[in-house]
Design a protein around this motif. Structure first.
Motif, PDB file in Angstrom:
ATOM      1  N   VAL A   1      47.388  -8.149  15.307  1.00 27.22           N
ATOM      2  CA  VAL A   1      45.996  -8.438  15.681  1.00 27.22           C
ATOM      3  C   VAL A   1      45.904  -9.904  16.090  1.00 27.22           C
ATOM      4  N   ASP A   2      45.488 -10.125  17.327  1.00 31.54           N
ATOM      5  CA  ASP A   2      45.216 -11.475  17.817  1.00 31.54           C
ATOM      6  C   ASP A   2      43.706 -11.662  17.797  1.00 31.54           C
TER       7      ASP A   2
ATOM      8  N   ARG B   1      41.531   5.571  13.336  1.00 27.85           N
ATOM      9  CA  ARG B   1      42.175   6.648  14.086  1.00 27.85           C
ATOM     10  C   ARG B   1      43.572   6.219  14.549  1.00 27.85           C
ATOM     11  N   LEU B   2      43.694   4.988  14.996  1.00 29.31           N
ATOM     12  CA  LEU B   2      44.997   4.488  15.443  1.00 29.31           C
ATOM     13  C   LEU B   2      45.991   4.399  14.281  1.00 29.31           C
ATOM     14  N   LEU B   3      45.555   3.858  13.146  1.00 26.77           N
ATOM     15  CA  LEU B   3      46.446   3.715  11.996  1.00 26.77           C
ATOM     16  C   LEU B   3      46.937   5.077  11.502  1.00 26.77           C
ATOM     17  N   LEU B   4      46.036   6.063  11.463  1.00 23.48           N
ATOM     18  CA  LEU B   4      46.433   7.390  10.996  1.00 23.48           C
ATOM     19  C   LEU B   4      47.343   8.090  12.003  1.00 23.48           C
ATOM     20  N   HIS B   5      47.055   7.902  13.300  1.00 25.67           N
ATOM     21  CA  HIS B   5      47.850   8.569  14.328  1.00 25.67           C
ATOM     22  C   HIS B   5      49.293   8.077  14.330  1.00 25.67           C
ATOM     23  N   TYR B   6      49.471   6.768  14.166  1.00 27.53           N
ATOM     24  CA  TYR B   6      50.823   6.201  14.196  1.00 27.53           C
ATOM     25  C   TYR B   6      51.393   5.981  12.798  1.00 27.53           C
ATOM     26  N   ASN B   7      50.680   6.422  11.779  1.00 29.49           N
ATOM     27  CA  ASN B   7      51.139   6.269  10.392  1.00 29.49           C
ATOM     28  C   ASN B   7      51.491   4.810  10.084  1.00 29.49           C
ATOM     29  N   CYS B   8      50.606   3.938  10.490  1.00 31.15           N
ATOM     30  CA  CYS B   8      50.808   2.484  10.325  1.00 31.15           C
ATOM     31  C   CYS B   8      49.989   2.005   9.124  1.00 31.15           C
ATOM     32  N   SER B   9      50.657   1.355   8.177  1.00 34.81           N
ATOM     33  CA  SER B   9      49.965   0.891   6.971  1.00 34.81           C
ATOM     34  C   SER B   9      50.077  -0.617   6.774  1.00 34.81           C
ATOM     35  N   THR B  10      50.531  -1.331   7.781  1.00 40.16           N
ATOM     36  CA  THR B  10      50.683  -2.786   7.675  1.00 40.16           C
ATOM     37  C   THR B  10      50.021  -3.453   8.870  1.00 40.16           C
ATOM     38  N   VAL B  11      49.099  -4.372   8.600  1.00 36.21           N
ATOM     39  CA  VAL B  11      48.377  -5.096   9.645  1.00 36.21           C
ATOM     40  C   VAL B  11      48.787  -6.561   9.584  1.00 36.21           C
ATOM     41  N   VAL B  12      49.111  -7.133  10.743  1.00 36.16           N
ATOM     42  CA  VAL B  12      49.524  -8.533  10.852  1.00 36.16           C
ATOM     43  C   VAL B  12      48.457  -9.266  11.658  1.00 36.16           C
ATOM     44  N   ILE B  13      47.811 -10.265  11.050  1.00 32.36           N
ATOM     45  CA  ILE B  13      46.705 -10.985  11.678  1.00 32.36           C
ATOM     46  C   ILE B  13      47.158 -12.407  12.014  1.00 32.36           C
ATOM     47  N   GLY B  14      46.916 -12.813  13.253  1.00 31.41           N
ATOM     48  CA  GLY B  14      47.221 -14.183  13.648  1.00 31.41           C
ATOM     49  C   GLY B  14      46.232 -15.160  13.047  1.00 31.41           C
ATOM     50  N   ASN B  15      46.679 -16.384  12.783  1.00 32.33           N
ATOM     51  CA  ASN B  15      45.840 -17.357  12.073  1.00 32.33           C
ATOM     52  C   ASN B  15      45.042 -18.261  13.011  1.00 32.33           C
ATOM     53  N   GLY B  16      44.723 -17.775  14.201  1.00 32.27           N
ATOM     54  CA  GLY B  16      43.977 -18.598  15.157  1.00 32.27           C
ATOM     55  C   GLY B  16      42.477 -18.448  15.005  1.00 32.27           C
ATOM     56  N   THR B  17      41.774 -18.554  16.124  1.00 32.12           N
ATOM     57  CA  THR B  17      40.320 -18.446  16.141  1.00 32.12           C
ATOM     58  C   THR B  17      39.866 -17.091  15.594  1.00 32.12           C
ATOM     59  N   ALA B  18      38.848 -17.107  14.761  1.00 32.61           N
ATOM     60  CA  ALA B  18      38.258 -15.901  14.148  1.00 32.61           C
ATOM     61  C   ALA B  18      39.194 -15.225  13.165  1.00 32.61           C
ATOM     62  N   CYS B  19      40.217 -15.918  12.718  1.00 32.31           N
ATOM     63  CA  CYS B  19      41.150 -15.328  11.754  1.00 32.31           C
ATOM     64  C   CYS B  19      40.455 -15.012  10.438  1.00 32.31           C
ATOM     65  N   ARG B  20      39.643 -15.973   9.954  1.00 32.63           N
ATOM     66  CA  ARG B  20      39.002 -15.788   8.654  1.00 32.63           C
ATOM     67  C   ARG B  20      38.049 -14.593   8.671  1.00 32.63           C
ATOM     68  N   GLU B  21      37.276 -14.457   9.744  1.00 28.99           N
ATOM     69  CA  GLU B  21      36.336 -13.344   9.847  1.00 28.99           C
ATOM     70  C   GLU B  21      37.069 -11.998   9.992  1.00 28.99           C
ATOM     71  N   THR B  22      38.172 -12.021  10.756  1.00 27.96           N
ATOM     72  CA  THR B  22      38.950 -10.791  10.920  1.00 27.96           C
ATOM     73  C   THR B  22      39.602 -10.379   9.610  1.00 27.96           C
ATOM     74  N   GLU B  23      40.092 -11.367   8.877  1.00 30.60           N
ATOM     75  CA  GLU B  23      40.690 -11.072   7.574  1.00 30.60           C
ATOM     76  C   GLU B  23      39.645 -10.465   6.632  1.00 30.60           C
ATOM     77  N   ALA B  24      38.453 -11.040   6.604  1.00 26.22           N
ATOM     78  CA  ALA B  24      37.388 -10.504   5.742  1.00 26.22           C
ATOM     79  C   ALA B  24      37.009  -9.080   6.157  1.00 26.22           C
ATOM     80  N   TYR B  25      37.028  -8.820   7.458  1.00 24.20           N
ATOM     81  CA  TYR B  25      36.695  -7.482   7.968  1.00 24.20           C
ATOM     82  C   TYR B  25      37.697  -6.448   7.451  1.00 24.20           C
ATOM     83  N   PHE B  26      38.993  -6.720   7.606  1.00 26.47           N
ATOM     84  CA  PHE B  26      40.003  -5.770   7.149  1.00 26.47           C
ATOM     85  C   PHE B  26      40.032  -5.674   5.619  1.00 26.47           C
TER      86      PHE B  26
END
Length: 982
Positions: A530-531, A571-596
């Protein structure tokens, strides 16, 4: 660890470029305010083959057109000895050409080196280190191990011995290119020698500056001159460098390049001054004594072109030099009134004559080596401090916000022996921005004692001098100190402080970069990168465990559509069986982290147990628009490429981060204030070291990763990929020799760092067995035809020996091909099978043999060195697919978030080191703002004992347990204390 950079087959280039911006205090080399002048970049003077002596006549040089003279000159070059860079080498009587490295004695024979032309090098003489002819290191043949081989083994191998260490010397193999058995000299090495011809011993000076034994420095000089890379030396030549690590080798390399730069500029200056007809014997000696660029600038300053001349030069032009010399040698007969000439400007009055004599004497004092040595020693014994203050004009021309950044240094004073490196860099930056003024404060006691010593001892007149002449002498000493010596000392102090601070800053950057590159990879997971962003949305990229791009998308989480976008993410996470999210530490990182974190806490992604981690996205945007990214992902939008890069940084940090220029990764300090040439060379060397030590699978690695292997470059990596695409996968390391542009030296440097997946190779070979057999029959038939045609007198080209290559199990290990014979003997010694490499049975046999006789006894039995045997033991016992990065920390995965307001003094937290500086370590504790552990709180007792450390410090990626000491919410500052390293 200089230099630099991968050592190319050409003349060594200095690491520090003249184009790098210098601090303001180094830009002026004037003798007085009246004579201020700027250094202009001069065209490089072509250095001659050697510094001509007075006895050499010019007509001899004019006879160059004859071919015999050219041959003579070539012969003289081959046997020319370089003074002051010699290493004692013992010659065995049984072996004329065999050489053995010895540790030089501290008090060597002080015999002067001569430049006589000798047709041969006498037996037992000192061999020039600069020629690098130790056990055929210059030979194009690949050396075997550091241990000697038996004569019959040498005939079977193509390789020659590189060095012998505490072993009898070997006889040279007579090569076709050199039938006498002497090593072939690299082209251009004579010119390289000339740069080191100084009045000081480069080995001794290098040993003093690096605190490394002279014999080690001599070996390192020889190894670097023979184009060996730092990773190769650090792993396969440990006994020659006393087990030094890559950082120490890099420091020696940088110092060596600095000394070579001084020597090169010195000889260029000598040639220039000589061409102008101003070179005297004393000046030549003073120039050849220079060990630093500051000393060279001080000595050569009066001879700069475009100058109106110094005060001393103008006084000498008026004919006052005999009067100045007479004042010291024979003051009784000196009469200054006899030099008065009413019609000559500068000699009209006795005061002008005295002033001229004073200027000449002051110049003599400032150029005298003993005088300068005395004042330097005196300063070392006294309290010398550096002071900075707010510039008077800074408030008018500079932004107030920038001024506040230097609040700590607006009234700052510190002893130059105690000042920290980061403080020097901060002061220099403030001075360059015209915010601070800086000066070095030398106490008056130094000046008084210096003047007394000069007048009463060093420059005391040899006969009785009248009081007025003694007063003139005293005034000359004071004038010399105030106008010439004190400014020189200030430049030297600040130059030394700045140089040390820059080197430490660059070394810190290198250590951080190494720690980041060696972060443990996360294998076998499907990842979502996630960028983060506001207006243009958050870019998503889902990649497979093999780094293939499965899906890319854009979601707008922070524009009122968060709930609707959450369904798409689920829907994307379930379709690809993905259980790990990688968030970049740039702009809006803090808000994106709080969202997830909020969605994870609500179990929104059930049945998946989703976790996330924060990763640095430094350099991702630059890479996304680079040619490499366009070639790798041509159909992908640049904004989405950054999300792919963020995900891959967790999956395989090394393979992804090597695509980005190291200085853009952002783990340094004051990186824009240091020498950019030196910074790039160091960081490139660190990348090469990391990639080489980890190793690459030659059949699956990318071209970008391959070019960072020791001994390879962009062209060679490209040729390897082309060979792989044309001929299929590599079966063994020997096939690398078939690649275009990869010669014996390149193969020697890179072979030990290339890996082969034996399971893949065995599968490939079994599928190709029938095809290879058919090709073998065809080649044999073709060879029979050629033999028949040869008997008939027809010449045909020799057929390529393209016999079916068999996989070698040793190719999957870190064992170098030069040590394969010893490895096979060791396997026979322990009764092991090469196909069992890395298996428990092999580990038991190796451990039993080592425990029985010890590693030293086993090495002696096998006639090799302990270091070589240790590499063999490691290679045989490490499991298949072993990765040194498993000992390093993995990303910190989490499910919840903590706010800054939730913290309180005394709270114990777990965090991850983000960056290390010279004054402390920044730790991400998950509150959106990194906390600082001051350097004083990091002690040896708190560091992990299980992990081998290169220095007393922490690096990016390490997990630590910390305690909150102080919280400054308005400034968002958190001070931490280190409890332990996890």
């Amino acid at each position: 660890m200089s230099t630099l950079p991968r050592i190319a087959k050409s003349k060594a280039k200095p690491l520090v470029s003249e184009e790098d911006e210098l601090p303001s205090f180094l830009k002026s080399f004037s003798e007085s305010e009246e004579e201020e002048e700027e250094w202009e970049p001069k065209s490089k003077v072509a250095s001659k083959r050697r510094l001509p002596k007075k006895t050499e006549s010019k007509p001899k040089k004019a006879a160059a057109p004859r071919s015999t003279v050219v041959r003579k000159r070539t012969r003289k070059t081959a046997v020319k000895e370089e003074p002051n860079v010699s290493l004692p080498i013992a010659a065995d009587e049984d072996s004329k050409d065999g050489l053995k490295l010895l540790q030089p004695k501290e008090d060597g024979d002080p015999k002067p080196k001569t430049r006589t032309k000798k047709p041969k090098m006498p037996r037992g003489t000192k061999i020039n280190v600069s020629q690098g002819k130790m056990n055929n290191l210059d030979s194009d043949e690949i050396p075997s191990t550091s241990a000697p081989l038996m004569e019959n083994e040498v005939k079977q191998e193509k390789y020659e011995e590189d060095f012998t260490f505490d072993e009898p010397p070997l006889k040279r193999i007579k090569l076709t290119t050199c039938p006498q058995g002497k090593p072939v000299k690299h082209p251009g090495s004579t010119k390289h020698q000339e740069e080191l011809e100084m009045n000081w011993d480069i080995v001794q000076v290098l040993a003093e500056r690096t605190n490394i034994e002279p014999w080690v420095c001599a070996n390192i000089i020889c190894l670097f001159r023979d184009e060996n890379t730092i990773p190769f030396i650090a792993r396969y030549r440990k006994e020659l460098v006393n087990n030094l690590e890559a950082d120490a080798l890099r420091e020696v390399q940088q110092t060596l390049e600095e000394l070579r730069t001084v020597a090169k500029k010195t000889h260029a200056t000598i040639q220039k001054i000589k061409k102008e007809g101003k070179l005297s014997g004393g000046l030549l000696t003073a120039l050849l004594n220079c060990k630093t660029l500051d000393e060279l600038d001080h000595v050569s300053a009066p001879y700069k072109t475009g100058s109106k001349g110094t005060k001393a030069q103008r006084a000498k032009q008026l004919g006052l030099e005999p009067a100045a010399i007479s004042l010291i040698e024979n003051p009784v007969e000196l009469s200054l009134f006899s030099y008065i000439k009413p019609n000559v400007k500068g000699l009209t009055t006795i005061q002008e004559v005295e002033a001229g004599v004073q200027h000449i004497l002051a110049d003599m004092f400032a150029k005298d080596k003993d005088t300068l040595d005395f004042i330097r020693i005196l300063c070392q014994q006294r309290y010398i401090c550096i002071q900075s203050a707010l510039a008077k004009v800074s408030s008018k021309n500079v932004n107030e916000k920038d001024v506040n950044k230097f609040q700590l240094y607006q009234n700052f004073s510190c002893n130059i022996k105690n000042i920290q490196h980061h403080q020097i860099l901060a002061i220099n930056r403030g001075e360059n921005l015209k915010i601070l003024t800086v000066k070095v404060n030398v106490p008056d006691g130094v000046k008084n004692e210096f003047c007394r010593w000069c007048v009463n001892e060093r420059w005391r007149p040899k006969r009785y001098a009248k009081p007025e002449l003694m007063k003139l002498l005293h005034n000359s000493v004071e004038d010399s100190y105030k106008r010439l010596i004190y400014p020189l000392l200030c430049r030297e102090f600040r130059s030394k402080l700045t140089s040390d601070a820059e080197k430490e800053s660059i070394m810190m950057f290198g250590r951080n970069l190494r720690q980041l590159l060696l972060t443990s990879p996360v294998r076998g997971r499907i990842l979502m990168g996630v960028d983060p962003g506001y207006k243009h949305g958050c870019k998503l990229a889902i990649i497979s465990p093999t780094s293939q791009i499965l899906h890319t998308d854009v979601v707008y989480l922070h524009s009122g559509q968060g709930f609707r976008e959450a369904e798409k993410i689920r829907r994307l996470l379930l379709h690809y069986n993905c259980s790990t999210v990688v968030i970049g530490n740039g702009t809006a990182c803090r808000e994106t982290e709080a969202y997830f974190a909020d969605l994870i806490m609500k179990k929104y992604f059930a049945p998946l147990d989703v976790v996330y981690c924060i990763v640095s996205e430094a350099g991702a945007s630059i890479y996304s628009v680079s040619p490499e990214a366009s070639k790798e992902m041509p159909d992908l939008d640049p904004n989405l490429r950054s999300a792919v890069s963020i995900a891959r940084r967790v999956q395989d940090p090394l393979a992804e981060l090597v695509k980005i220029e190291p200085k853009h990764i952002g783990v340094g300090m004051y990186q824009h204030d240091v020498s950019q040439t030196l910074l790039k060379a160091t960081l490139d060397s660190v990348v090469e070291e990391c990639v080489s030590f980890v190793g690459v699978d030659i059949n699956i690695c990318s071209e970008i990763l391959l070019r960072h292997i020791a001994g390879l470059n962009a062209n060679r990596a490209k040729n390897i990929i082309e060979w792989r695409e044309k001929n299929g996968p590599f079966i063994s390391r020997e096939q690398l020799k078939e690649v275009k542009g990869l010669g014996p030296k390149s193969f020697q440097q890179c072979a030990g760092f290339i890996r082969f997946n034996q399971e893949y190779i065995r599968t490939f070979c079994s599928n190709q067995q029938t095809k290879l057999a058919a090709e073998g029959h065809a080649l044999m038939a073709k060879a029979d035809v050629q033999v028949t045609s040869k008997k008939q007198g027809k010449k045909k080209s020799k057929p390529a020996a393209n016999v079916a290559v068999r996989p070698n199990p040793l190719d999957q290990t870190c064992i170098h091909p030069e040590s394969y014979d010893i490895a096979k003997r060791f396997l026979t010694f322990i009764g092991g099978n090469p196909n069992d490499i890395g298996k428990p049975d092999m580990q038991q046999k190796v451990n039993a043999a080592i425990q029985k006789e010890g590693i030293e006894g086993t090495a002696k039995t096998l006639n090799t060195t302990v270091h070589t045997l240790q590499i063999i033991v490691d290679g045989l016992t490490q499991p298949e697919g072993f990765d040194i990065r498993t000992d390093f920390d993995k990303p910190d995965f989490k499910r919840s978030i903590v706010c800054l307001e939730d913290l309180s003094i005394g709270t114990v937290l777990t965090g991850k080191v983000e960056n290390a500086t010279l004054f402390g370590v920044f730790v991400d504790i998950g509150v959106g703002k990194s906390g600082l552990i001051p350097i004083r709180n990091i002690t040896e007792t708190k560091l992990s004992k299980a992990k081998k450390r290169r220095s007393l410090g922490l690096g990016p990626g390490e997990r630590v347990e910390v305690k909150v000491l102080n919280i400054d919410i308005p400034r968002s500052r958190i001070t931490l204390d280190l409890l332990r390293v996890l």
